[in-house]
Enzyme design. Structure first.
Site, short mmCIF file in Angstrom:
data_model
loop_
_atom_site.label_atom_id
_atom_site.label_comp_id
_atom_site.label_asym_id
_atom_site.label_seq_id
_atom_site.Cartn_x
_atom_site.Cartn_y
_atom_site.Cartn_z
N GLU A 161 11.46 80.83 -70.00
CA GLU A 161 11.60 80.00 -71.12
C GLU A 161 10.09 79.55 -71.53
OE1 GLU A 161 13.78 78.41 -72.89
OE2 GLU A 161 15.45 79.76 -71.68
N HIS A 219 12.89 85.73 -76.59
CA HIS A 219 13.77 86.18 -75.49
C HIS A 219 14.40 87.61 -75.77
CE1 HIS A 219 14.26 82.67 -73.18
NE2 HIS A 219 14.63 81.74 -74.02
N HIS A 223 11.26 81.39 -80.69
CA HIS A 223 11.65 81.29 -79.34
C HIS A 223 12.89 82.07 -78.99
CE1 HIS A 223 12.24 79.08 -75.43
NE2 HIS A 223 13.44 79.40 -75.64
N GLU A 224 14.05 82.13 -79.68
CA GLU A 224 15.15 83.00 -79.33
C GLU A 224 14.83 84.41 -79.47
OE1 GLU A 224 17.30 81.57 -77.87
OE2 GLU A 224 16.88 79.44 -78.03
#
Length: 295
Positions: free
Chosen positions: A224, A151, A147-148
């Protein structure tokens, strides 16, 4: 004290860079030659330098500030199996996402959280809390790292900084127009930029900034969802859903992520009603449902 120092250091850097930039541009005043009207072109340049400059300087310093404010311990040479696994996992995910290898670190927090920050896709920092590593399964922790990385790969830090810069610019611009109008129409001041104009400008800036921040928060929530999708693609959909479900089970527990880093974490606070407009993260239930719907 450290966070206060970092805040002051960042603002001093912004003022220095903005002052140098304005000097190089030959900037003199936001007032027109007659000393009565605003020079709107000069005003826009002034606001853009401070508005965009502030966001860009903060972006350039984001890794440095994150390391110090969060107490991040970088993993240069792994000291144990957990650190080796974490660095290898981030390297694998970064390669899949076609980005440069980020710096990897652990920050001492009992809460379950992680964040990514940095000035570019190839100059980023990915950090995870000690609490998350203790309680999450390897599959769940890998999904959080994915997930990071998502980003970073999506360029979210840069885009968020640019949006914040544009918002800052126009908040400053319209606040000064309102202040000038108040000074001329209400206070009948016919020369210069009086004290009444400054007071009105500050009040207008606070109100406009509060309202305009909803734009920044909206983008933060949308990114997100995209990072969740990236996490599902880079790791696994089941792992990403399981990680979000684990985070949901811990809602209500203390979260010691400082305010300036909140938007970069994996999860945020819970708010209802109109206050939900000021959430940096969408509700975990919606994020889980979105992933399940895309299965």
């Amino acid at each position: 004290m450290l966070r206060i120092f970092l805040f002051l250091a960042t603002n001093m850097a912004i003022l220095l860079v903005a002052s140098i930039t304005l000097s190089l541009l030959g900037f003199n005043s936001i007032m027109a030659a007659n000393g009565v009207d605003l020079n709107l072109s000069a005003l826009l340049v002034f606001c853009a330098v401070f508005g965009m400059g502030g966001s860009l300087v903060s972006l350039m310093l984001s890794k440095w500030m994150a390391k110090r404010s969060m107490g991040v311990q970088l993993i240069d040479q792994p000291k144990n199996r957990q650190e080796q696994w974490l660095k290898d996992t981030v390297a694998e995910l970064a390669q899949k996402a076609s980005i440069g290898m980020p710096e990897v670190g652990i920050f001492p927090s009992p809460s379950s959280n992680a964040f990514a920050t940095g000035a570019s896709r190839n100059n980023a920092l990915v950090a995870v809390s000690a609490g998350l590593l203790e309680r999450f399964s390897p599959e769940e922790a890998k999904a959080v790292m994915a997930h990071e990385i998502g980003h970073v790969a999506n360029g979210d830090m840069i885009t968020l900084s640019l949006i914040q810069g544009v918002v800052n610019t126009f908040v400053m611009f319209f606040a000064r127009i309102i202040g000038h109008a108040f000074d001329r129409i209400v206070l009948k001041n016919e020369r210069g930029f009086g004290i009444g104009a400054w007071v009105a400008t500050i009040v207008a800036e606070m109100i406009l900034g509060f309202l305009a921040s909803t734009i920044v928060f909206w983008f933060s929530r949308r990114r997100e969802f995209r990072a969740d999708v990236a996490g599902a693609e880079l790791a696994s959909r089941s792992g990403m859903i399981a990680a979000l479900q684990r985070l949901r089970s811990e809602q209500g527990l203390p979260n010691d992520m400082p305010g300036e880093m909140a938007a970069f974490g994996i999860s945020g606070q819970m708010k209802e009603g109109l206050m939900s407009l000021f959430l940096t993260h969408p509700p975990l239930e919606k994020r889980i449902a979105a992933l399940q719907a895309g299965a």
